[in-house]
Structures are given as C-alpha cells and as structure tokens.
Design a protein around this motif. Structure first.
Motif, PDB file in Angstrom:
ATOM      1  N   ASN A  29      22.606   4.607  -9.064  1.00 28.45           N
ATOM      2  CA  ASN A  29      22.714   5.898  -8.358  1.00 28.45           C
ATOM      3  C   ASN A  29      21.369   6.618  -8.253  1.00 28.45           C
ATOM      4  N   LYS A  30      20.273   5.896  -8.411  1.00 30.75           N
ATOM      5  CA  LYS A  30      18.960   6.542  -8.480  1.00 30.75           C
ATOM      6  C   LYS A  30      18.600   7.315  -7.210  1.00 30.75           C
ATOM      7  N   VAL A  31      18.959   6.818  -6.049  1.00 29.11           N
ATOM      8  CA  VAL A  31      18.634   7.520  -4.804  1.00 29.11           C
ATOM      9  C   VAL A  31      19.445   8.806  -4.693  1.00 29.11           C
ATOM     10  N   GLU A  74      15.170  -2.322  -0.010  1.00 26.75           N
ATOM     11  CA  GLU A  74      16.164  -1.271  -0.208  1.00 26.75           C
ATOM     12  C   GLU A  74      15.521  -0.012  -0.775  1.00 26.75           C
ATOM     13  N   VAL A  75      14.650  -0.186  -1.749  1.00 28.50           N
ATOM     14  CA  VAL A  75      13.968   0.949  -2.370  1.00 28.50           C
ATOM     15  C   VAL A  75      13.048   1.641  -1.377  1.00 28.50           C
ATOM     16  N   THR A  86       0.828  -1.204   0.000  1.00 31.45           N
ATOM     17  CA  THR A  86       0.000   0.000   0.000  1.00 31.45           C
ATOM     18  C   THR A  86       0.858   1.247   0.000  1.00 31.45           C
ATOM     19  N   GLY A  87       2.080   1.136  -0.510  1.00 29.26           N
ATOM     20  CA  GLY A  87       2.962   2.298  -0.565  1.00 29.26           C
ATOM     21  C   GLY A  87       4.052   2.169   0.477  1.00 29.26           C
ATOM     22  N   CYS A  88       5.074   3.002   0.366  1.00 28.20           N
ATOM     23  CA  CYS A  88       6.222   2.815   1.251  1.00 28.20           C
ATOM     24  C   CYS A  88       6.657   4.093   1.914  1.00 28.20           C
ATOM     25  N   VAL A 115      11.669  12.244  -9.621  1.00 29.98           N
ATOM     26  CA  VAL A 115      10.958  10.989  -9.418  1.00 29.98           C
ATOM     27  C   VAL A 115      11.684   9.876 -10.157  1.00 29.98           C
ATOM     28  N   VAL A 116      11.639   8.662  -9.595  1.00 27.42           N
ATOM     29  CA  VAL A 116      12.148   7.465 -10.275  1.00 27.42           C
ATOM     30  C   VAL A 116      10.922   6.688 -10.750  1.00 27.42           C
ATOM     31  N   TRP A 117      10.749   6.618 -12.072  1.00 24.63           N
ATOM     32  CA  TRP A 117       9.529   6.022 -12.646  1.00 24.63           C
ATOM     33  C   TRP A 117       9.945   5.186 -13.830  1.00 24.63           C
ATOM     34  N   ASN A 118      10.288   3.927 -13.567  1.00 22.55           N
ATOM     35  CA  ASN A 118      10.935   3.122 -14.606  1.00 22.55           C
ATOM     36  C   ASN A 118      10.792   1.634 -14.314  1.00 22.55           C
ATOM     37  N   GLY A 119       9.547   1.187 -14.077  1.00 23.97           N
ATOM     38  CA  GLY A 119       9.373  -0.221 -13.741  1.00 23.97           C
ATOM     39  C   GLY A 119      10.215  -0.596 -12.546  1.00 23.97           C
ATOM     40  N   MET A 120      10.122   0.191 -11.470  1.00 26.59           N
ATOM     41  CA  MET A 120      10.979  -0.005 -10.295  1.00 26.59           C
ATOM     42  C   MET A 120      10.339  -0.980  -9.308  1.00 26.59           C
TER      43      MET A 120
END
Length: 279
Positions: free
Chosen positions: A104-106, A126-127, A21-23, A116-121
């Motif tokens: 290095n996304k974070v 960790e995320v 339900t989200g993080c 925003v990171v929006w790439n089938g993540m």
C-alpha cells in the motif's frame, strides 16, 4: 566470503542494468485559486514547504536490515535510515519513521500518511509510473534463500522452479517468483519470509541480496540458511509524490554526500559500500 559473493552478484547485475537517471520531474508547483469576488490567492503545493511547515519528514519503511531496522533501544538505523536522518536535517526537520504495508506504499504516500518511500525500493516500471523518484543510488539483486543443508541442489534457476516460496507482498521478489511460475505465499515483509524458511513452512524465499548478506549465514540469526541463485539485477531509488520538489532536493543531497564522502562512510557502517552507485 559473504562480501565477495555479494560483490560478485552486484557487479554482474550492474553490467547488465541500464543507468537510471530518476523517474519523475520533481519541480515545485503552485496553483492560483479565485473566489466569488474575483480575488486570487496563491496556494502552494510544494512538498518541501509542506514538510518544513510541519517540521517532520515521515519516511515509509519496512523491517529491512541493513537498510532500515531497529537497534536494541528501538531506534531506527541502517543505511537508508541514516541517510534519511541526514537529509531531513539538511531540510531543517526531523525524520520520523513509519512502518507501512509495502503493498500500500503508493496509497500511503498519496494520502500523506508518509512523505517518502525510502526502504531499498527497486525502481520497477510500476514504481516509476506511480511516484516521482530519485536517481538510483544502490545496486541490488533478488536472490533465492534455502536451508544450507540442501543448497547444493539449488544452484540454477531451473532447479528452484519446483520450490514453494515465501515472498513479501508487492515486492520485486514476488515479481521474480511469479516470472518463474513457482508456487508462493505472500507475507508482510522480507524478514517474515526468512522466518517461513527457517521454520520449514516454505521451501525457499526470495529477498534482496543486501538483506541476505546481512541476515543469512554464519554469524547471523539465520546461520542454517544461505543464498544461492541470483534472479535479476536492479537498482534502488527513493519515491515521492508526483510533482514533488523534494526529488531534486534529494538528488542534490545524494551528490553532495557522495562527493564529500558522507554516503560512503554510512555505507561502510552497514557493509553495503560495494553496492553504492556513484552520484
């Protein structure tokens, strides 16, 4: 046949995956600062205000068909890309796509190189500990890619453990290969991992099942490759900076676009409708 095979993998994964339900919180925050004279002034830390003020939503991506990839005119398209454009429009801004080093996304997010990171993540521990994330919107699995002419030799997990893999650095696929205890080479992205197998530099790759369905097999650029073993089940989410009020905005947008059919229409354009999670 490819669609049926993908649907079987995703349905099997969805049955064992817990509902996310989200993080993160995603509430708007503000701070008050005091100068030497005792005067106070409000300093907003709202991501929404920041994005609207500059007029762009910078989306961190990698080359990942069918989620984010370029057409013949160099325009970024795909399910995630089209959804990002629609979300940006709802905020009154434009989506701008920035290719990043996935490992290095974070750092890119926290440094405001991207918004925003929006790439089938994949929503891994960790995320979710490093970002505030949306509700899950898409089912996925990590699958093994091998040359078609040897596929019958690699139909279960034990049979692939001795292979040499190419994997995207910092990806969910790399985590799965590490769990296998197999040898692997880190590459820039999943598209490069496929190239490694096609050229014979690596025996196999592990990539997202959605990408495999779009890029591997008959009628694709990799007709001589196929996918065999599914290694896990997982769900995709979108990541923002910690404390970002854009999380709630995007969750609301997901629900609205699901309810009015927009999300499914975009999904059908790219053949991922079987993977979409009800909002």
């Amino acid at each position: 046949m490819k669609t049926k095979k993908l649907l079987a993998l995703l349905l099997a994964g969805a049955m064992s995956a817990s509902l996310l339900t989200g993080c993160g919180g995603g509430n708007t925050e503000s701070t008050t600062t005091t100068d030497d004279t005792g005067d106070t002034s409000a300093e907003t830390t709202s991501d929404l205000a920041y994005v609207q003020d500059k007029g762009t939503l910078v989306v961190g991506i990698t080359e990942f068909e069918p989620m984010d990839y370029q057409n013949a005119d160099g325009e970024w398209i795909g399910f995630d890309a089209d959804m990002a454009k629609a979300f940006a429009e709802s905020l009154g801004v434009e989506a701008e796509f920035q290719v990043i080093d996935w490992d290095n996304k974070v750092m890119e997010l926290d440094g405001k190189t991207i918004d925003v990171v929006w790439n089938g993540m994949t929503l891994t521990d960790e995320v979710t500990s490093a970002m505030d994330c949306t509700n899950a919107y898409c089912n996925n699995a990590q699958v093994v890619i091998v040359p078609k002419d040897v596929a019958d030799q690699y139909q279960d997990v034990d049979s692939v453990k001795g292979l040499s893999f190419a994997v995207e650095s910092g990806s969910a696929g790399m985590e799965q290969v590490q769990a296998l205890g197999a040898n692997y080479t880190e590459v820039a992205d999943q598209a490069t991992a496929l190239m490694e197998v096609a050229s014979g530099t690596s025996d196999a790759a592990v990539i997202d099942s959605l990408m495999a369905a779009a890029m591997v097999g008959e009628g694709t650029s990799y007709a001589d490759l196929t996918y065999t073993v599914g290694l896990n089940s997982e769900e995709y989410g979108v990541g923002f900076r910690k404390g970002s009020d854009l999380v709630e905005k995007l969750n609301d947008f997901f629900k609205t676009s699901y309810d009015d059919g927009t999300m499914m229409k975009i999904a059908e354009t790219y053949g991922v409708q079987a993977a979409i999670i009800e909002q």
